[in-house]
Design an enzyme around this catalytic site. Sequence first.
Site, PDB file in Angstrom:
ATOM      1  N   MET A  30       0.834  -1.197   0.000  1.00 47.38           N
ATOM      2  CA  MET A  30       0.000   0.000   0.000  1.00 47.38           C
ATOM      3  C   MET A  30       0.876   1.257   0.000  1.00 47.38           C
ATOM      4  O   MET A  30       0.416   2.356   0.335  1.00 47.38           O
ATOM      5  CB  MET A  30      -0.945  -0.001   1.208  1.00 47.38           C
ATOM      6  CG  MET A  30      -1.902  -1.208   1.177  1.00 47.38           C
ATOM      7  SD  MET A  30      -3.406  -0.968   2.118  1.00 47.38           S
ATOM      8  CE  MET A  30      -2.739  -0.718   3.750  1.00 47.38           C
ATOM      9  N   HIS A  34       8.992   1.214   3.359  1.00 47.84           N
ATOM     10  CA  HIS A  34      10.099   1.225   4.325  1.00 47.84           C
ATOM     11  C   HIS A  34      10.932  -0.029   4.097  1.00 47.84           C
ATOM     12  O   HIS A  34      10.634  -0.820   3.179  1.00 47.84           O
ATOM     13  CB  HIS A  34       9.556   1.314   5.762  1.00 47.84           C
ATOM     14  CG  HIS A  34       8.484   0.307   6.063  1.00 47.84           C
ATOM     15  ND1 HIS A  34       8.720  -1.052   6.101  1.00 47.84           N
ATOM     16  CD2 HIS A  34       7.155   0.449   6.301  1.00 47.84           C
ATOM     17  CE1 HIS A  34       7.604  -1.693   6.389  1.00 47.84           C
ATOM     18  NE2 HIS A  34       6.627  -0.811   6.499  1.00 47.84           N
ATOM     19  N   GLY A  36      11.006  -2.787   5.506  1.00 53.56           N
ATOM     20  CA  GLY A  36      10.232  -4.041   5.523  1.00 53.56           C
ATOM     21  C   GLY A  36       9.757  -4.381   4.122  1.00 53.56           C
ATOM     22  O   GLY A  36       9.972  -5.500   3.624  1.00 53.56           O
ATOM     23  N   HIS A  37       9.146  -3.398   3.450  1.00 52.86           N
ATOM     24  CA  HIS A  37       8.697  -3.613   2.075  1.00 52.86           C
ATOM     25  C   HIS A  37       9.896  -3.951   1.170  1.00 52.86           C
ATOM     26  O   HIS A  37       9.822  -4.847   0.334  1.00 52.86           O
ATOM     27  CB  HIS A  37       8.041  -2.347   1.516  1.00 52.86           C
ATOM     28  CG  HIS A  37       6.788  -1.925   2.228  1.00 52.86           C
ATOM     29  ND1 HIS A  37       6.706  -0.750   2.943  1.00 52.86           N
ATOM     30  CD2 HIS A  37       5.567  -2.497   2.308  1.00 52.86           C
ATOM     31  CE1 HIS A  37       5.489  -0.624   3.442  1.00 52.86           C
ATOM     32  NE2 HIS A  37       4.774  -1.664   3.082  1.00 52.86           N
ATOM     33  N   GLN A  61     -10.386  -2.692   2.349  1.00 51.21           N
ATOM     34  CA  GLN A  61      -9.887  -3.363   3.555  1.00 51.21           C
ATOM     35  C   GLN A  61      -9.848  -2.422   4.761  1.00 51.21           C
ATOM     36  O   GLN A  61      -9.395  -2.810   5.826  1.00 51.21           O
ATOM     37  CB  GLN A  61      -8.515  -3.996   3.292  1.00 51.21           C
ATOM     38  CG  GLN A  61      -7.368  -3.015   3.109  1.00 51.21           C
ATOM     39  CD  GLN A  61      -6.086  -3.741   2.702  1.00 51.21           C
ATOM     40  OE1 GLN A  61      -5.931  -4.213   1.583  1.00 51.21           O
ATOM     41  NE2 GLN A  61      -5.142  -3.857   3.641  1.00 51.21           N
ATOM     42  N   GLN A 153      -2.720 -12.148   8.031  1.00 52.45           N
ATOM     43  CA  GLN A 153      -2.929 -11.900   6.603  1.00 52.45           C
ATOM     44  C   GLN A 153      -2.294 -13.015   5.772  1.00 52.45           C
ATOM     45  O   GLN A 153      -2.891 -13.521   4.818  1.00 52.45           O
ATOM     46  CB  GLN A 153      -2.318 -10.543   6.235  1.00 52.45           C
ATOM     47  CG  GLN A 153      -2.199 -10.266   4.758  1.00 52.45           C
ATOM     48  CD  GLN A 153      -1.834  -8.815   4.468  1.00 52.45           C
ATOM     49  OE1 GLN A 153      -2.691  -7.945   4.550  1.00 52.45           O
ATOM     50  NE2 GLN A 153      -0.587  -8.552   4.126  1.00 52.45           N
ATOM     51  N   SER A 185       6.583  -0.301  10.155  1.00 51.96           N
ATOM     52  CA  SER A 185       5.215  -0.226   9.647  1.00 51.96           C
ATOM     53  C   SER A 185       5.001   1.170   9.086  1.00 51.96           C
ATOM     54  O   SER A 185       5.535   2.148   9.624  1.00 51.96           O
ATOM     55  CB  SER A 185       4.234  -0.470  10.805  1.00 51.96           C
ATOM     56  OG  SER A 185       2.934  -0.018  10.441  1.00 51.96           O
TER      57      SER A 185
HETATM   58  P1  PAJ Z   1       1.326  -3.087   3.478  1.00 50.99           P
HETATM   59  O1  PAJ Z   1       0.925  -2.834   4.880  1.00 50.99           O
HETATM   60  O2  PAJ Z   1       1.857  -1.961   2.653  1.00 50.99           O
HETATM   61  O3  PAJ Z   1       2.380  -4.237   3.486  1.00 50.99           O
HETATM   62  C1  PAJ Z   1       2.864  -4.784   2.275  1.00 50.99           C
HETATM   63  C2  PAJ Z   1       3.699  -6.009   2.606  1.00 50.99           C
HETATM   64  O4  PAJ Z   1       4.834  -5.612   3.383  1.00 50.99           O
HETATM   65  C3  PAJ Z   1       2.918  -7.038   3.452  1.00 50.99           C
HETATM   66  O5  PAJ Z   1       3.177  -8.344   2.975  1.00 50.99           O
HETATM   67  C4  PAJ Z   1       3.493  -6.821   4.837  1.00 50.99           C
HETATM   68  O6  PAJ Z   1       3.437  -7.978   5.651  1.00 50.99           O
HETATM   69  C5  PAJ Z   1       4.939  -6.459   4.505  1.00 50.99           C
HETATM   70  N1  PAJ Z   1       5.562  -5.761   5.634  1.00 50.99           N
HETATM   71  C6  PAJ Z   1       5.121  -4.636   6.256  1.00 50.99           C
HETATM   72  N2  PAJ Z   1       5.927  -4.310   7.292  1.00 50.99           N
HETATM   73  C7  PAJ Z   1       6.903  -5.254   7.314  1.00 50.99           C
HETATM   74  C8  PAJ Z   1       8.043  -5.479   8.147  1.00 50.99           C
HETATM   75  N3  PAJ Z   1       8.357  -4.691   9.164  1.00 50.99           N
HETATM   76  N4  PAJ Z   1       8.818  -6.555   7.878  1.00 50.99           N
HETATM   77  C9  PAJ Z   1       8.518  -7.392   6.843  1.00 50.99           C
HETATM   78  N5  PAJ Z   1       7.469  -7.228   6.025  1.00 50.99           N
HETATM   79  C10 PAJ Z   1       6.677  -6.177   6.249  1.00 50.99           C
HETATM   80  O7  PAJ Z   1      -0.198  -5.653   3.773  1.00 50.99           O
HETATM   81  C11 PAJ Z   1      -0.625  -4.817   2.991  1.00 50.99           C
HETATM   82  O8  PAJ Z   1       0.070  -3.670   2.651  1.00 50.99           O
HETATM   83  C12 PAJ Z   1      -1.966  -4.963   2.286  1.00 50.99           C
HETATM   84  O9  PAJ Z   1      -2.858  -5.639   3.128  1.00 50.99           O
HETATM   85  C13 PAJ Z   1      -1.858  -5.701   0.918  1.00 50.99           C
HETATM   86  C14 PAJ Z   1      -1.345  -7.130   1.079  1.00 50.99           C
HETATM   87  C15 PAJ Z   1      -0.945  -4.915  -0.039  1.00 50.99           C
HETATM   88  C16 PAJ Z   1      -3.277  -5.775   0.272  1.00 50.99           C
HETATM   89  O10 PAJ Z   1      -3.822  -4.509   0.106  1.00 50.99           O
END
Ligand code: PAJ
Length: 281
Positions: A30, A34, A36-37, A61, A153, A185
Amino acid sequence: MKICSTIAEARAACLDARAGRRRLGLVPTMGALHEGHLSLVRAAEAQCDAVAVSIFVNPTQFGPAEDLSKYPRQFERDCRLLEKEGVDILFAPPVEEIYPDGLVTWVLVESLSEKLDGRSRPGHFRGVTTIVAKLFHIIEPEAAFFGQKDAAQLAVIRRMVRDLNFPVEIVACPIVREPDGLAMSSRNAYLNREERSRALVLQRSLQKARQQFHDGEKSAAKLISAAKEVFASEPQVVLDYFEMVDPDTLDPVERISRRTLVAVAAHVGSTRLIDNLVLNP
Ligand code: PAJ
């Protein structure tokens, strides 16, 4: 990096990227990216020949009282970061492209969608599985990368893929943390200085459970109550849930005798944060 804002463009770009049996990986996000992504993007780069990332703040969502309108949006910055990572395709559609006629057809993973975050956020996982199913149809990736950070999720998506026979491998990637342990996050941007420091209580509660487990405690009820005590030290943080569950079914476990997901969610001010770890006996 090819930036696509329509489904037709994305389909054409992905068809090209998959040509010659090349393996295409998808990282759905979304935005407000950061580390994580970016760790998911790097995993996708390592395991695939081409990588597509989607950025779409998915309205279906978010609950009516949630943060859809204030969710952080930083498209230009996200583009630069993805370009630097060598991403091949960025799919960033406007809402009308994805939901031109509203939506009467949903993908719902029954039962699992009402557990953990699904219990506190009714309809949330129905929105997630519907958008992820749509992205899988549009991009047709061989593999899709998700973070263990959103463990519920991940369980819901794995089940959807199994039940509906999506030809997509789901790859889970470890949680990326700030140096002090806070799980990264996009929502951390909402926290002011005091809240940022209070937010560490989630991580402390998980560590407490882990430590008592390693000291020999196997009863989930006892581990949960020890972890909940940690929250007493931060009365301004409101616990949503602290649970020990099977990582696939999300059903509560009584004794930790196999792989167990320890998951926590709490409100720090008006920001809802989640975190988790996995215990391996
Ligand atoms: P979003 O919150 O942007 O997260 C996208 C992906 O990044 C997800 O798979 C999430 O688990 C991962 N992610 C986020 N923070 C993380 C971290 N600190 N360490 C590892 N991975 C991390 O999750 C979503 O978006 C939405 O629900 C989506 C799947 C895109 C559907 O709209």
